[in-house]
Enzyme design. Sequence first.
Site, mmCIF file in Angstrom:
data_model
loop_
_atom_site.group_PDB
_atom_site.id
_atom_site.type_symbol
_atom_site.label_atom_id
_atom_site.label_comp_id
_atom_site.label_asym_id
_atom_site.label_seq_id
_atom_site.Cartn_x
_atom_site.Cartn_y
_atom_site.Cartn_z
ATOM 1 N N PRO A 198 19.597 -14.239 -79.187
ATOM 2 C CA PRO A 198 21.023 -13.933 -79.881
ATOM 3 C C PRO A 198 22.286 -14.734 -79.374
ATOM 4 C CG PRO A 198 20.393 -12.255 -78.192
ATOM 5 C CD PRO A 198 19.182 -13.219 -78.220
ATOM 6 N N ASN A 199 22.090 -14.996 -78.137
ATOM 7 C CA ASN A 199 23.508 -15.822 -77.847
ATOM 8 C C ASN A 199 23.455 -17.157 -77.785
ATOM 9 O OD1 ASN A 199 25.178 -13.736 -77.106
ATOM 10 N ND2 ASN A 199 24.513 -13.314 -75.301
ATOM 11 N N HIS A 396 39.503 -31.956 -71.205
ATOM 12 C CA HIS A 396 38.367 -31.606 -71.843
ATOM 13 C C HIS A 396 37.870 -32.153 -73.280
ATOM 14 C CE1 HIS A 396 36.472 -27.730 -74.112
ATOM 15 N NE2 HIS A 396 35.322 -28.374 -73.365
ATOM 16 N N HIS A 397 36.865 -32.707 -73.519
ATOM 17 C CA HIS A 397 36.060 -32.938 -74.762
ATOM 18 C C HIS A 397 35.127 -32.245 -75.310
ATOM 19 C CE1 HIS A 397 37.389 -37.437 -73.427
ATOM 20 N NE2 HIS A 397 38.538 -36.747 -73.547
ATOM 21 N N GLU A 398 35.251 -31.162 -76.275
ATOM 22 C CA GLU A 398 34.266 -30.542 -77.050
ATOM 23 C C GLU A 398 34.126 -31.359 -78.041
ATOM 24 O OE1 GLU A 398 32.182 -27.648 -76.563
ATOM 25 O OE2 GLU A 398 31.480 -28.830 -78.167
ATOM 26 N N HIS A 466 28.782 -30.236 -70.558
ATOM 27 C CA HIS A 466 28.288 -28.894 -70.698
ATOM 28 C C HIS A 466 27.387 -29.014 -72.009
ATOM 29 C CE1 HIS A 466 30.250 -25.612 -68.508
ATOM 30 N NE2 HIS A 466 30.425 -26.685 -67.692
ATOM 31 N N GLU A 467 26.282 -28.229 -72.257
ATOM 32 C CA GLU A 467 25.232 -28.409 -73.277
ATOM 33 C C GLU A 467 24.648 -29.977 -72.976
ATOM 34 O OE1 GLU A 467 27.811 -25.590 -73.414
ATOM 35 O OE2 GLU A 467 28.291 -27.176 -74.631
ATOM 36 N N GLU A 485 26.088 -28.632 -66.740
ATOM 37 C CA GLU A 485 25.745 -26.976 -66.997
ATOM 38 C C GLU A 485 24.291 -27.217 -67.250
ATOM 39 O OE1 GLU A 485 27.440 -23.307 -69.623
ATOM 40 O OE2 GLU A 485 26.662 -25.320 -70.866
ATOM 41 N N GLU A 491 29.600 -17.752 -68.428
ATOM 42 C CA GLU A 491 30.055 -17.089 -69.750
ATOM 43 C C GLU A 491 29.187 -16.532 -70.372
ATOM 44 O OE1 GLU A 491 30.093 -21.424 -70.810
ATOM 45 O OE2 GLU A 491 28.587 -21.381 -72.235
#
Length: 686
Positions: A198-199, A396-398, A466-467, A485, A491
């Site tokens: 679900p997440n 931060h680079h999303e 992350h990811e 991560e 989170e």
Amino acid sequence: MKPLALSLCIALLIVACKPAPEKPAAETLSSPSGKLRLYFDLSENGTPRYSVAFKDKTVIDTSLLGFTLENAPAITGNFKVVKISTNEEDETWEMPWGEQKKVRNHYHELQVELKEKGEDGRPMKLYFRAYDDGMAFRYEFAKTDNADTLLITDENSEFKLTGDHTTWWTPGDWDIYEHTYNETKFSAVDAISKRNHPNLGQTFIPENSMNTPVTMKTEDGVYLAFHEATLVNYSDMTLRVDAENLKMTSGLVGSDRAAYKAKVALPFSTPWRVILITDKATDLLDSKTVLNLNEPNKLGDVSWFKPTKYVGIWWAMHLDINSWDLGTGRHGATTERAKEYIDFAAENGIGAVLVEGWNVGWNGWKNARFTKPYPDYDIEEVVRYGREKGVDIIMHHETYADPANYDRQLDSAFQYMKDLGLHVVKTGYVGHIKTEGEYHHGQYMVNHYNRVYETAAKYDVAVNAHEPIKATGMRRTYPNMVSREGMRGQEFNAWGKDGGNPPSHLATVAYTRMLGGPFDFTPGIFQIKLDEWREGNQINTTLAQQLALYVVIYSPVQMAADLPEHYRDQPAFQFIRDVAVDWDTSFAMNGEVGDYVTFARKAKQSGEWFIGSITDENARDLELNLSFLESGKTYTAQIYKDGPNAHWDNNPTDITIEEMEVSSETVLPVHLAEGGGVAIRILEKK
Ligand code: NOJ
Ligand code: CA
């Protein structure tokens, strides 16, 4: 070639000095102490195979090696041995930052040159390394007149188990590692039933396989952890489960764009396939084998990167107090708020502030611009203010999983950071990979992630991804790969549609994900119950465990993740102020996979010791033997422990803080509550 142990030498000389027989006898490779032995030979039909014994007992049964290819016949049987040689290494190298300063790299190596029989027989070389806590192998392919590229549809490396071991595993997801761990018998591994989580922003589990590191315990009490090292220009290896035959086979992550899983130009070496093998769970944690299998530092001096604690405009978004997007009336990344965080960091000796949601792209979560701040965020002023207060800004680079958009801007994005004087970026890849048909863990993305690190290094930038793609020890070669991560972070407790991370989460992660390398979990939530913002959600640990995580989890960038107002006037926050992030020495004091773990670490500059111990949902009484302290000296131990009524659910913030005198003679009894922990700072009494 350096000499090996006499017995091995004799065995190998016989083969090396004579022309290779049609079917050579098994080669034996012993680890430096002889504890671990690896056997190599060719099967009847010339297929390379290996097996492994630990303390004279087989732990990996006869396992075959090979490949299937799209542009050529499979690489499997029909080999003959051309040459066998050996090598030995015993070096000690220094980590620029890390869980310890000095690392010993001690192994014996067997190199096997093979060639298919017949006129156009193709060459293949195998490297086997035996360490005292594990073994590894890799394939090497030369360029030949007939082939300059391999289209690999499958690598068929086998790992044949000797029993139905207890296994700690997550599904072999091609798109994300953020699953909860399962503990089952090997034969009961069922990744398929973990579909549709679900997440997860993205997930794809095509077959019954597991992501690595995956850890097992045999009935004889031997621990096995399977992973890979040096993941370069290839795709991530999952481990396919053959429950009936108690066997795993390497399952490479693919893409929908091609039938092959990896396209490699020759010459090419695969990543190392690694099996850590120990008779204590904690020896897995102290192993440096994955790291050692990587090449030495290629970046040279990286002293521009300073290990640091950080706070950030972050948790407020996950609690939905603020937004990443502009124009919501609650945009998080404003100049004013960033300055408040800088003030808080400066007051508490925290070196850096992360600001998420600062740049154009968030409205719609696409087409990120990495040099375009939102109008309410004056980045120059924020950086200047931080500098005045001695606090760095973490960029931060999303990317919203749009690697092509990021690739186009890599140089300008890192030049922008360089102009601002920023040295750390947190990257992110939320959602499905926008390049049609690609997955997070395929070769296309492996190459993207590595390109980001290499480009960042040119601009003196360290990356916390992350990811990400999983950690395979490459921080040895590129010490700007500081953290990542790649597992369910804190989170998940905020969103918690599925109840968040279970109390056993980190006591499992320590023996699995953390074997790969530094983990940006983002610990330190003090406001454990989140009902005010997210009804029914909470952190499933005690407050004392949140403190202990600063020692248990190793990361050279370590977040104090909660809102500053939740730290104010909290005596327990003193531990976060005091705890170090760069270590001279580290070791695991005790533990069992999925149950509990205790680490002791000595801080690099101050020489202070820190201990962190955590448990799963079960309360535990442990004895901590402090014999590692210098004898004859007295120390003060500042202890942050679960209070008498502490419990992760019923009473998570019950904490007792006390001081006592200790020495190398002390054996300290500690009680950990359900989901609890203890955090200790030990400093010399002057
Ligand atoms: C997922 C990351 O893990 C999280 O830390 C971050 O806040 C969001 N993506 C947004 O980039
Ligand atoms: Ca994430």
